[in-house]
Enzyme design. Structure first.
Site, short mmCIF file in Angstrom:
data_model
loop_
_atom_site.label_atom_id
_atom_site.label_comp_id
_atom_site.label_asym_id
_atom_site.label_seq_id
_atom_site.Cartn_x
_atom_site.Cartn_y
_atom_site.Cartn_z
N ASP A 316 0.89 -1.22 -0.34
CA ASP A 316 0.41 -0.37 0.36
C ASP A 316 0.93 1.02 0.13
O ASP A 316 1.76 1.34 0.94
CB ASP A 316 -0.98 0.12 1.28
CG ASP A 316 -1.68 1.39 1.38
OD1 ASP A 316 -2.44 1.30 0.29
OD2 ASP A 316 -1.86 2.07 1.55
N GLU A 351 1.63 -0.41 -4.80
CA GLU A 351 0.58 0.74 -5.96
C GLU A 351 2.00 1.84 -5.32
O GLU A 351 1.90 2.73 -4.66
CB GLU A 351 -0.05 0.47 -4.06
CG GLU A 351 -1.39 1.83 -5.25
CD GLU A 351 -2.68 1.78 -3.19
OE1 GLU A 351 -3.60 2.56 -4.03
OE2 GLU A 351 -2.10 2.30 -2.40
#
Length: 603
Positions: A316, A351
């Site tokens: 993330d 990401e």
């Protein structure tokens, strides 16, 4: 040489080691029910250690630290705070938010989880990861995915164990899933603003202990995760963990003292003036220029591979991993992962953005990393909405070489193509809403993405109009047909295969309820079967989606080779691609006017 950090049982002795370089004193706190005994630890450089003459497997423990209290200077030492071991792998309860966590002198032993001393467990045999480039990654929230599943026993719903239920495995098989990507399953804490709103964090992107499994999602601890991974592997399905190493749930200066903050605040990045850097939008950012942060990250990854059999990881806000403080494509963490014998062959997915300066870094991660490609999402949505060009659609479907370079194809296409993910509209909401409808989040509809490249087919939200429903169904099939016809790894978010809606909420992180839960009874079974057919075709021709479009030719819908003028026509009705190989004729057709995608292997 200092001991490995964490708690370990070896040869009948339990060894504890924790990093706290600026503390004046550290205590190991052992619990027998509510009763706590404190044991002074010995300094060993930057660490504090204690050897217990006996096997404490299963015992509950925490730490307390004494020293200076000066939060603005990064000193948060308060002996009243029970601190969770950053290297804990299991906890005895979930985190709860409370003002006491941030109040100096308030004892928190009754509300902070205790770590559990892990029993010795042999590592799993090393095996290559279960993963196929160009395959289907299926992103899911464990709790939301199983809470309403009619076949899963009520006692098992919302847990990792539910993923090995035969009905759930059958659904994965039906979709030819290559790997499931689990949204965070390590222990997290609710954000402070959610408590007065009566809401909770339903997604888990606010961790405190980076490798400790959340007791609510995984009440059976490491054994439950290990057994579930084994069951998925038996079906040929890999498991990817979505991990959050960009920040912790200790938040900003008003946040709690729960773990790292009370032991070693240098884990958090600070600006030259001493203020916390907030490149994550959560109040703090972990500092990957600090070797101790990278050490914790690598230890977490190794644990999940060696003890649980995990095949890969999605990071993330992964740009944070390479900030020193600016993004560096050759950041140390990448080399350290590549050099680690347990991690070098694992699937790594970035990401590739955060909200800090220069935070958008799509295409700049290491050559063996995959990356979430939001440009694919946006350009494909715009094409089917009617304001995107055929040139961008073809580029996205062919692997996004404008982003990843010509080396993206044929063998090493790094794009992860997706149409929707956990954050943003679901796919069904993309064709049903022009604006976000996040009122249930309690932030006056200000949160979540403002631009979704979405449309509503004439009615905002739910509709009983057969014409509207037919148009939306055609749009969903066109979007999904495009995804399954695209080069590179593809990702589908759980429920998008059968029309899952979140009532227009494009940021349902705080909706642990019917808004966020997958509705199995109300699913569109015809759409689900259609997606299953797309998935079966892709699985049967997986090599094609690793090399397309290198062995074919682009054509207009009437079969004419594409010219520069055709490519520049933003209103072109569609295109086709056809292979050169007469022994293996293959083609696909994108027809915008008729809202359809056709592909076959017998052109």
């Amino acid at each position: 040489m200092s001991l490995p950090l964490g708690a370990r049982v070896e040869g009948g002795v339990t060894r504890f080691a924790v990093r706290a370089p600026l503390a004046d004193m550290l205590w190991l706190c052992v619990f027998d029910g509510p009763a706590e005994t404190r044991h002074a630890m010995a300094r060993d450089g930057a660490d504090w250690v204690l050897e217990w003459p006996g096997d404490l497997s299963g015992a509950r423990y925490g730490y307390r630290a004494a020293g200076e209290w000066a939060p603005e200077a990064g000193r948060w030492f308060d002996p009243a705070k029970l601190l969770v071991d950053p290297y804990a792998v299991e906890l005895d309860r979930r985190f709860v938010q409370s003002p006491r966590l941030a109040t100096f002198g308030e004892d928190t032993a009754d509300i902070v989880p205790r770590a559990i001393v892990p029993a010795p467990r042999p590592p799993l045999a090393a095996r290559p990861p279960r993963f196929a480039r160009a395959g289907l990654v299926y992103e899911l929230n464990v709790r939301a995915f199983t809470m309403l599943h009619p076949a899963v026993p009520a006692s098992q719903r919302g847990t990792i164990a539910a993923l090995r239920h035969p009905a759930v495995l059958a659904h994965f098989r039906k979709l030819h899933v290559t790997a499931i990507e689990l949204m965070p399953i390590v222990a997290w804490i609710d954000e402070r603003h959610l408590l007065p709103l009566g809401l909770v964090n339903a997604w888990g992107y606010n961790p405190v202990a980076m490798m400790a499994l959340d007791p609510g999602l995984c009440p059976g601890g490491v054994a439950e995760l290990r057994e579930t991974v084994a069951a998925l592997h038996a079906e040929g399905i890999g498991v990817i963990l979505d991990l959050v190493f960009n920040h912790s749930g200790e938040s900003d200066l008003q946040g709690g003292v729960i773990s790292l903050r009370g032991l070693d605040d240098a884990a958090y990045a600070r600006a030259p003036d001493g203020s916390l850097i907030n490149d994550t939008g959560t109040g703090n950012t972990l500092d990957f220029a600090n070797p101790a942060v990278r050490r914790l990250t690598l230890a977490s990854l190794r644990h999940f591979v060696a003890q649980c059999g995990i095949d890969g990881f999605r990071f993330d806000l992964a740009t944070v991993l390479a900030r020193e403080p600016g993004f560096a494509a050759d950041a140390p963490i990448f080399a350290e992962i590549a050099a680690d014998p347990l991690l070098a062959d694992r699937v790594m997915i970035a990401e590739p953005w955060d909200i800090g300066p220069g935070g958008y870094q799509l295409g700049r991660f290491p050559a063996n990393w995959l990356e979430w490609n939001d440009r694919y999402r946006d350009d494909v949505r715009r094409f089917w909405r009617g304001d995107g060009g055929i040139d961008m659609l073809a580029t996205r479907m062919a692997g996004s070489s404008d982003v990843f370079g010509p080396q993206c194809v044929p063998e090493n296409c790094r794009t992860v193509n997706f149409l929707a993910a956990h954050d943003g509209f679901t796919l069904a909401d993309t064709v049903s809403y022009t604006q976000r409808h996040n009122w249930a989040n309690g932030e006056d509809n200000r949160d979540g993405h403002g631009e979704n490249f979405s449309w509503n087919n004439g009615v905002e939200g739910p509709s009983d109009d057969p014409a509207v429903l037919a148009a939306r169904g055609a749009d969903l099939r066109a979007l999904l047909g495009t995804l399954f016809a695209s080069t590179g790894t593809i990702m589908l978010t759980a429920g998008d295969e059968f029309g899952r809606s979140q009532q227009g909420n494009n940021n349902a992180y705080a909706q642990d309820n019917a808004i966020g839960w997958v509705d199995w009874e109300g699913r569109d079974r015809a759409l689900e079967d259609h997606v299953a057919q797309l998935a079966a075709f892709r699985a049967a021709h997986l090599d094609w989606f690793r090399i397309f479009p290198e062995d074919g030719i682009w054509l207009t819908l009437d079969g004419t080779p594409k010219t520069d003028a055709h490519w520049q026509d933003q209103h072109a009705p569609g295109l086709c691609w056809q292979s050169h190989d007469p022994a293996a004729p293959r083609r696909f057709v994108i027809d915008r006017a008729r809202r359809r995608v056709v592909q076959d292997a017998g052109a």
